[in-house]
Design an enzyme around this catalytic site. Structure first.
Site, PDB file in Angstrom:
ATOM      1  N   ARG A 120     -75.214   4.966  14.058  1.00  0.00           N
ATOM      2  CA  ARG A 120     -73.789   4.601  14.122  1.00  0.00           C
ATOM      3  C   ARG A 120     -73.641   3.214  14.742  1.00  0.00           C
ATOM      4  NH1 ARG A 120     -69.844   9.446  13.908  1.00  0.00           N
ATOM      5  NH2 ARG A 120     -70.057   9.290  11.669  1.00  0.00           N
ATOM      6  N   GLN A 125     -72.415   0.647   9.210  1.00  0.00           N
ATOM      7  CA  GLN A 125     -71.141   1.292   8.874  1.00  0.00           C
ATOM      8  C   GLN A 125     -70.945   1.514   7.369  1.00  0.00           C
ATOM      9  OE1 GLN A 125     -68.250  -0.904  11.065  1.00  0.00           O
ATOM     10  NE2 GLN A 125     -67.464   0.930  12.054  1.00  0.00           N
ATOM     11  N   ASP A 128     -72.616   4.747   6.070  1.00  0.00           N
ATOM     12  CA  ASP A 128     -72.381   5.964   6.847  1.00  0.00           C
ATOM     13  C   ASP A 128     -71.646   7.028   6.022  1.00  0.00           C
ATOM     14  OD1 ASP A 128     -71.826   7.865   8.701  1.00  0.00           O
ATOM     15  OD2 ASP A 128     -71.014   6.503  10.194  1.00  0.00           O
ATOM     16  N   SER A 131     -68.961   9.184   7.894  1.00  0.00           N
ATOM     17  CA  SER A 131     -67.625   8.586   8.019  1.00  0.00           C
ATOM     18  C   SER A 131     -66.864   8.671   6.703  1.00  0.00           C
ATOM     19  CB  SER A 131     -67.731   7.103   8.417  1.00  0.00           C
ATOM     20  OG  SER A 131     -68.149   6.995   9.735  1.00  0.00           O
ATOM     21  N   TYR A 226     -70.015   8.992  20.546  1.00  0.00           N
ATOM     22  CA  TYR A 226     -69.721  10.407  20.341  1.00  0.00           C
ATOM     23  C   TYR A 226     -69.224  11.060  21.622  1.00  0.00           C
ATOM     24  CZ  TYR A 226     -72.111  10.713  15.819  1.00  0.00           C
ATOM     25  OH  TYR A 226     -72.469  10.597  14.505  1.00  0.00           O
TER      26      TYR A 226
HETATM   27  P1  NAD Z   1     -67.272  13.668  15.417  1.00  0.00           P
HETATM   28  O1  NAD Z   1     -67.097  14.141  14.019  1.00  0.00           O
HETATM   29  O2  NAD Z   1     -68.596  13.864  16.079  1.00  0.00           O
HETATM   30  O3  NAD Z   1     -66.162  14.367  16.346  1.00  0.00           O
HETATM   31  C1  NAD Z   1     -64.782  14.305  16.019  1.00  0.00           C
HETATM   32  C2  NAD Z   1     -63.943  13.979  17.237  1.00  0.00           C
HETATM   33  O4  NAD Z   1     -63.913  15.129  18.099  1.00  0.00           O
HETATM   34  C3  NAD Z   1     -64.473  12.840  18.097  1.00  0.00           C
HETATM   35  O5  NAD Z   1     -63.476  11.847  18.209  1.00  0.00           O
HETATM   36  C4  NAD Z   1     -64.770  13.509  19.446  1.00  0.00           C
HETATM   37  O6  NAD Z   1     -64.515  12.644  20.544  1.00  0.00           O
HETATM   38  C5  NAD Z   1     -63.798  14.671  19.421  1.00  0.00           C
HETATM   39  N1  NAD Z   1     -64.082  15.747  20.392  1.00  0.00           N
HETATM   40  C6  NAD Z   1     -65.275  16.269  20.758  1.00  0.00           C
HETATM   41  N2  NAD Z   1     -65.099  17.239  21.680  1.00  0.00           N
HETATM   42  C7  NAD Z   1     -63.755  17.339  21.895  1.00  0.00           C
HETATM   43  C8  NAD Z   1     -62.944  18.164  22.726  1.00  0.00           C
HETATM   44  N3  NAD Z   1     -63.457  19.075  23.567  1.00  0.00           N
HETATM   45  N4  NAD Z   1     -61.607  17.989  22.646  1.00  0.00           N
HETATM   46  C9  NAD Z   1     -61.065  17.078  21.840  1.00  0.00           C
HETATM   47  N5  NAD Z   1     -61.774  16.250  21.029  1.00  0.00           N
HETATM   48  C10 NAD Z   1     -63.109  16.393  21.065  1.00  0.00           C
HETATM   49  O7  NAD Z   1     -66.885  12.140  15.571  1.00  0.00           O
HETATM   50  P2  NAD Z   1     -66.771  10.996  14.490  1.00  0.00           P
HETATM   51  O8  NAD Z   1     -65.508  11.118  13.754  1.00  0.00           O
HETATM   52  O9  NAD Z   1     -67.995  10.986  13.695  1.00  0.00           O
HETATM   53  O10 NAD Z   1     -66.680   9.654  15.388  1.00  0.00           O
HETATM   54  C11 NAD Z   1     -66.970   9.585  16.756  1.00  0.00           C
HETATM   55  C12 NAD Z   1     -66.945   8.111  17.182  1.00  0.00           C
HETATM   56  O11 NAD Z   1     -67.960   7.371  16.529  1.00  0.00           O
HETATM   57  C13 NAD Z   1     -65.654   7.380  16.892  1.00  0.00           C
HETATM   58  O12 NAD Z   1     -65.401   6.510  17.960  1.00  0.00           O
HETATM   59  C14 NAD Z   1     -65.949   6.581  15.678  1.00  0.00           C
HETATM   60  O13 NAD Z   1     -65.129   5.435  15.547  1.00  0.00           O
HETATM   61  C15 NAD Z   1     -67.373   6.201  15.943  1.00  0.00           C
HETATM   62  N6  NAD Z   1     -68.097   5.887  14.701  1.00  0.00           N
HETATM   63  C16 NAD Z   1     -68.811   4.724  14.625  1.00  0.00           C
HETATM   64  C17 NAD Z   1     -69.475   4.421  13.455  1.00  0.00           C
HETATM   65  C18 NAD Z   1     -70.264   3.160  13.327  1.00  0.00           C
HETATM   66  O14 NAD Z   1     -70.141   2.294  14.174  1.00  0.00           O
HETATM   67  N7  NAD Z   1     -71.087   3.026  12.287  1.00  0.00           N
HETATM   68  C19 NAD Z   1     -69.441   5.299  12.379  1.00  0.00           C
HETATM   69  C20 NAD Z   1     -68.691   6.469  12.510  1.00  0.00           C
HETATM   70  C21 NAD Z   1     -68.038   6.757  13.678  1.00  0.00           C
END
Ligand code: NAD
Length: 374
Positions: A120, A125, A128, A131, A226
């Site tokens: 990530r 990106q 991914d 995403s 995460y």
């Molecule tokens: P994910 O699918 O792992 O989780 C979904 C969301 O659930 C996350 O925002 C997490 O913080 C939240 N969560 C976990 N436990 C929780 C709780 N107890 N209560 C409420 N919310 C809770 O996450 P995701 O959508 O894959 O993305 C996570 C982060 O990674 C984001 O900041 C996203 O922008 C980032 N990201 C970066 C890249 C990259 O740079 N290539 C790619 C994808 C995502």
């Protein structure tokens, strides 16, 4: 070099690459074979692949003669055994959570890449798939909720009286949650969202939703963006806050995940029972344990007039654009490892290394090595 595009198993409507992606592969001096009817359920016929320059083949030929095999879902090990020994297999193999498959690949000296392992990082990106598919799921979850809700999403002032907007609560504001917020806002709902990462707050507010604060969440800068597991005390306060908001909500969409762990339980049975009859819960975490105590993977259950939809592979329900995004992610990845029509695997590249389960049976990704040593 032959690149083979596999037909996905029954129940998976996506295809890893649409005909438009085939054209790019051919421009890299490769030959592209597509398994017969691979694109049918994503509305890409064999003839459209042929027009793009691909050859249509049966599964046996594709498996036994391709140098690179591309798919989404994992295929059975007896079929992996029919691939060329040096073939490179790409899929969303769920390698960290499928120890049997990973063991098989290592023992049989195979080379495989598991796309959910793409690091990530900013550079990765565009590759991914998690995403991309979360974007589709977040959007689809809102449409599904709007379809089931016995009320409007937007506010209306009509001659027959006024309608207040639906109130939507989104739990987890990662990629899927943010897309769900944006989609529910576009439909005119009043949206509230919650996440344990403070970084999510700003994004939630910028989409026009209100952020539900619960103080004291644990965060770890080393977790790569995460969420991490929370304390019992925090989780209980969080459940209580969600309970208060749920009583007023028409729709709850849950998306909270913690990589490698069971999804956190956020909506308790008492909370579901306190909700208004007719309300809808869409649990996008149903297949990893569920954010709602009453959700069942791939089923809709009704409790006191509240429908709880446990969704598994929602991205497959919008196969055309999901396949388009998947294919684009693949092209961006393959660009790193195909040079002049041949494979060039450079494991000094963090993306290539991080995504490779094993090369000729040698575990490559640090996460796979750690899993092997655990
Ligand atoms: P994910 O699918 O792992 O989780 C979904 C969301 O659930 C996350 O925002 C997490 O913080 C939240 N969560 C976990 N436990 C929780 C709780 N107890 N209560 C409420 N919310 C809770 O996450 P995701 O959508 O894959 O993305 C996570 C982060 O990674 C984001 O900041 C996203 O922008 C980032 N990201 C970066 C890249 C990259 O740079 N290539 C790619 C994808 C995502």
């Amino acid at each position: 070099m032959i690149i083979g595009i596999l037909k996905e198993p029954q129940g998976e409507a996506r295809v890893s690459m649409l005909p438009e992606a085939v054209k790019t592969l051919l421009s890299w001096n490769t030959e592209v074979w597509v398994e017969s009817t691979a694109g049918d359920s994503a509305y890409a016929s064999d003839s459209t692949y042929e027009s793009a320059g691909a050859k249509i083949k049966n599964r046996q030929d594709l498996l036994s003669q391709s140098d690179i095999l591309i798919g989404i879902q994992a295929i059975p090990t007896d079929e992996i055994g029919t691939m060329k020994a040096e073939a490179v297999w790409f899929g969303q193999l769920n390698a960290l959570y499928s120890p049997e498959l990973t063991k098989y690949l290592i023992e049989h000296k195979r080379t495989a890449f598991s796309m959910e392992l793409v690091p990530r990082t900013t550079r990765a990106q565009s590759m991914d798939v998690l995403s991309s598919m979360a974007t589709v799921s977040g959007y689809k979850a809102v449409l599904m909720a709007a379809g089931l809700l016995p009320r409007f999403f937007p506010m209306f002032m009509t001659a027959a009286g006024s309608i207040t907007p639906a109130r939507v609560l989104i739990l987890g504001a990662g990629v899927a949650g943010l897309q769900a917020i944006a989609s529910a806002r576009r439909l005119g709902a009043s949206v509230f969202a919650f996440d344990v990462r403070q970084a999510a707050k700003e994004e939630v507010l910028s989409l026009g939703a209100k952020f539900v604060d619960v103080e004291g969440a644990k965060e770890d800068k080393g977790a790569g963006g995460y969420a991490v597991e929370q304390s019992e005390d925090f989780l209980q306060r969080q459940k209580d806050t969600i309970h208060e908001h749920a009583m007023k909500a028409d729709v709850i969409i849950t998306t909270a995940q913690i990589p490698g762990r069971k999804a956190p339980l956020l909506v308790e049975e008492r909370t579901v029972k306190s909700m208004k009859p007719g309300s809808v819960i869409i649990d996008l975490a149903a297949s990893s344990g569920g954010n709602c105590a009453l959700s069942q993977p791939d089923q809709t259950v009704e409790v006191n007039g509240v429908r709880i939809v446990g969704v598994g592979n929602l991205a497959a329900e919008m196969p055309q654009d999901a396949s388009k995004m998947y294919g684009k992610n693949y092209l961006n990845f393959l660009k790193l490892i195909i040079k002049d029509g041949a494979l060039d695997l450079n494991f000094d590249d963090d993306i290539v290394k991080g995504t490779c389960v094993c090369h000729a049976g040698e575990p490559i990704s640090e996460r796979i090595i750690q899993m092997q040593n655990a």
